[in-house]
Design a protein around this motif. Structure first.
Motif, PDB file in Angstrom:
ATOM      1  N   GLY A  94       0.934  -1.138  -0.037  1.00 34.57           N
ATOM      2  CA  GLY A  94      -0.029   0.088   0.084  1.00 34.57           C
ATOM      3  C   GLY A  94       0.743   1.309   0.023  1.00 34.57           C
ATOM      4  O   GLY A  94       2.127   1.238  -0.356  1.00 34.57           O
ATOM      5  N   GLN A  95       0.301   2.162   0.216  1.00 33.67           N
ATOM      6  CA  GLN A  95       0.735   3.662   0.305  1.00 33.67           C
ATOM      7  C   GLN A  95       1.768   3.697   1.617  1.00 33.67           C
ATOM      8  O   GLN A  95       1.517   3.534   2.702  1.00 33.67           O
ATOM      9  CB  GLN A  95      -0.135   4.983   0.299  1.00 33.67           C
ATOM     10  CG  GLN A  95      -1.283   4.918  -0.960  1.00 33.67           C
ATOM     11  CD  GLN A  95      -0.275   5.231  -2.054  1.00 33.67           C
ATOM     12  OE1 GLN A  95       0.491   6.062  -2.332  1.00 33.67           O
ATOM     13  NE2 GLN A  95      -0.328   4.597  -3.177  1.00 33.67           N
ATOM     14  N   PRO A  97       2.891   6.169   3.788  1.00 30.33           N
ATOM     15  CA  PRO A  97       2.446   6.745   4.912  1.00 30.33           C
ATOM     16  C   PRO A  97       1.511   5.941   5.754  1.00 30.33           C
ATOM     17  O   PRO A  97       1.583   5.706   7.052  1.00 30.33           O
ATOM     18  CB  PRO A  97       1.559   8.257   4.397  1.00 30.33           C
ATOM     19  CG  PRO A  97       2.483   8.383   3.326  1.00 30.33           C
ATOM     20  CD  PRO A  97       2.643   7.047   2.411  1.00 30.33           C
ATOM     21  N   GLU A  98       0.477   5.133   4.968  1.00 29.87           N
ATOM     22  CA  GLU A  98      -0.378   4.275   5.617  1.00 29.87           C
ATOM     23  C   GLU A  98       0.261   3.103   6.203  1.00 29.87           C
ATOM     24  O   GLU A  98      -0.020   2.647   7.568  1.00 29.87           O
ATOM     25  CB  GLU A  98      -1.485   4.062   4.845  1.00 29.87           C
ATOM     26  CG  GLU A  98      -2.608   5.141   4.325  1.00 29.87           C
ATOM     27  CD  GLU A  98      -2.010   6.037   3.402  1.00 29.87           C
ATOM     28  OE1 GLU A  98      -0.990   5.552   2.724  1.00 29.87           O
ATOM     29  OE2 GLU A  98      -2.503   7.236   3.435  1.00 29.87           O
ATOM     30  N   ALA A  99       0.991   2.621   5.630  1.00 33.07           N
ATOM     31  CA  ALA A  99       1.882   1.330   5.989  1.00 33.07           C
ATOM     32  C   ALA A  99       2.672   1.680   7.011  1.00 33.07           C
ATOM     33  O   ALA A  99       2.726   0.879   8.066  1.00 33.07           O
ATOM     34  CB  ALA A  99       2.840   0.736   4.854  1.00 33.07           C
ATOM     35  N   SER A 101       2.246   4.236   9.335  1.00 29.52           N
ATOM     36  CA  SER A 101       1.401   4.518  10.498  1.00 29.52           C
ATOM     37  C   SER A 101       1.006   3.403  10.910  1.00 29.52           C
ATOM     38  O   SER A 101       0.927   3.233  12.296  1.00 29.52           O
ATOM     39  CB  SER A 101       0.324   5.355  10.040  1.00 29.52           C
ATOM     40  OG  SER A 101       0.455   6.749   9.552  1.00 29.52           O
ATOM     41  N   THR A 102       0.776   2.340  10.523  1.00 34.13           N
ATOM     42  CA  THR A 102       0.496   0.800  10.923  1.00 34.13           C
ATOM     43  C   THR A 102       1.574   0.424  11.679  1.00 34.13           C
ATOM     44  O   THR A 102       1.518  -0.264  12.804  1.00 34.13           O
ATOM     45  CB  THR A 102      -0.048  -0.081   9.717  1.00 34.13           C
ATOM     46  OG1 THR A 102      -1.279   0.558   9.140  1.00 34.13           O
ATOM     47  CG2 THR A 102      -0.387  -1.371  10.175  1.00 34.13           C
ATOM     48  N   GLN A 105       1.895   1.528  15.142  1.00 37.47           N
ATOM     49  CA  GLN A 105       1.068   1.200  16.042  1.00 37.47           C
ATOM     50  C   GLN A 105       1.482  -0.207  16.541  1.00 37.47           C
ATOM     51  O   GLN A 105       0.877  -0.580  17.663  1.00 37.47           O
ATOM     52  CB  GLN A 105      -0.297   1.069  15.611  1.00 37.47           C
ATOM     53  CG  GLN A 105      -0.767   2.599  14.983  1.00 37.47           C
ATOM     54  CD  GLN A 105      -0.985   3.422  15.966  1.00 37.47           C
ATOM     55  OE1 GLN A 105      -1.314   3.374  17.142  1.00 37.47           O
ATOM     56  NE2 GLN A 105      -0.520   4.653  15.772  1.00 37.47           N
ATOM     57  N   HIS A 126       4.666  13.805   5.666  1.00 31.53           N
ATOM     58  CA  HIS A 126       3.670  13.396   6.443  1.00 31.53           C
ATOM     59  C   HIS A 126       3.699  13.307   8.075  1.00 31.53           C
ATOM     60  O   HIS A 126       2.729  13.066   8.620  1.00 31.53           O
ATOM     61  CB  HIS A 126       3.331  11.928   5.744  1.00 31.53           C
ATOM     62  CG  HIS A 126       2.696  11.779   4.285  1.00 31.53           C
ATOM     63  ND1 HIS A 126       3.507  11.825   3.338  1.00 31.53           N
ATOM     64  CD2 HIS A 126       1.421  12.032   3.838  1.00 31.53           C
ATOM     65  CE1 HIS A 126       2.850  11.981   2.291  1.00 31.53           C
ATOM     66  NE2 HIS A 126       1.582  11.985   2.828  1.00 31.53           N
ATOM     67  N   LEU A 128       5.150  11.755   9.986  1.00 38.18           N
ATOM     68  CA  LEU A 128       5.395  10.571  10.714  1.00 38.18           C
ATOM     69  C   LEU A 128       6.881  10.261  11.467  1.00 38.18           C
ATOM     70  O   LEU A 128       7.039   9.389  11.902  1.00 38.18           O
ATOM     71  CB  LEU A 128       5.227   9.386   9.508  1.00 38.18           C
ATOM     72  CG  LEU A 128       3.897   9.305   9.135  1.00 38.18           C
ATOM     73  CD1 LEU A 128       3.659   8.588   7.985  1.00 38.18           C
ATOM     74  CD2 LEU A 128       2.751   8.998  10.354  1.00 38.18           C
TER      75      LEU A 128
END
Length: 180
Positions: A94-95, A97-99, A101-102, A105, A126, A128
């Motif tokens: 995936g993108q 930033p989203e990867a 962010s996950t 977490q 972004h 991050l």
């Protein structure tokens, strides 16, 4: 939550192409800086090029540092690679930033971005990146790929500055737009 930490070797004028940096003798102080990073690392996040460079050399290195470095989980941002030989490693899906962010977490300790300038730049954009750690070499190289692209403003708050006997300065910053 895991922290994302960008670590780079750069020149005084911000160029982060290692092959262009002024010649400096590796010191015990620099080794301790890298040992501290390794002790704090739970994983690496690498772009394709840095992954390929590291995978081409680190697996054949020996010693305690190399064993610990090689054993770290590696997350690789690449749209062209389909397989990774330097284990343990996985391709991010995936993108970016989203990867990331996950990943942040999850559990497993802090995530270090070594080199991988385009990855570091996108994650800074972004918000991050939680820390930027730099080994600043004593000299300007005039041209090359910069950690902070021209025209992009990045506000940083200094946490620490430690000069080494060989002229290198270790700097650590918190990006002011980093998301908690």
């Amino acid at each position: 939550m895991r922290k994302l930490i960008v670590t780079e070797f750069i020149s005084v004028d911000g160029i982060a192409e290692v092959e262009k940096l002024p010649g400096v003798t590796w010191s015990d102080e620099m080794q301790r800086f890298k040992e501290d990073e390794l002790a704090d690392s739970g994983a690496m996040l690498l772009g394709r090029t840095t992954y390929e460079i590291f995978a081409g050399s680190w697996p054949s290195e020996t010693g305690d540092f190399a064993e610990r470095f090689n054993a770290l989980p590696k997350y690789v941002a690449s749209t062209s690679r389909k397989a990774l030989d330097w284990k343990p490693a996985e391709l991010l899906e995936g993108q970016l930033p989203e990867a990331v962010s996950t990943l942040k977490q999850g559990s497993g300790g802090n995530i270090y971005v070594h080199g991988s300038l385009s990855v570091a730049q996108e994650l800074l954009r972004h918000g991050l990146v939680d820390r930027v750690r730099l080994l600043v070499y004593p000299g300007a190289v005039g041209q090359g790929k910069a950690l902070f692209p021209p025209g992009e403003k990045v506000e940083l708050a200094l946490i620490s500055a430690t000069p080494f006997s060989n002229g290198v300065v270790a700097l650590e910053y918190v990006p002011q737009m980093a998301k908690a």
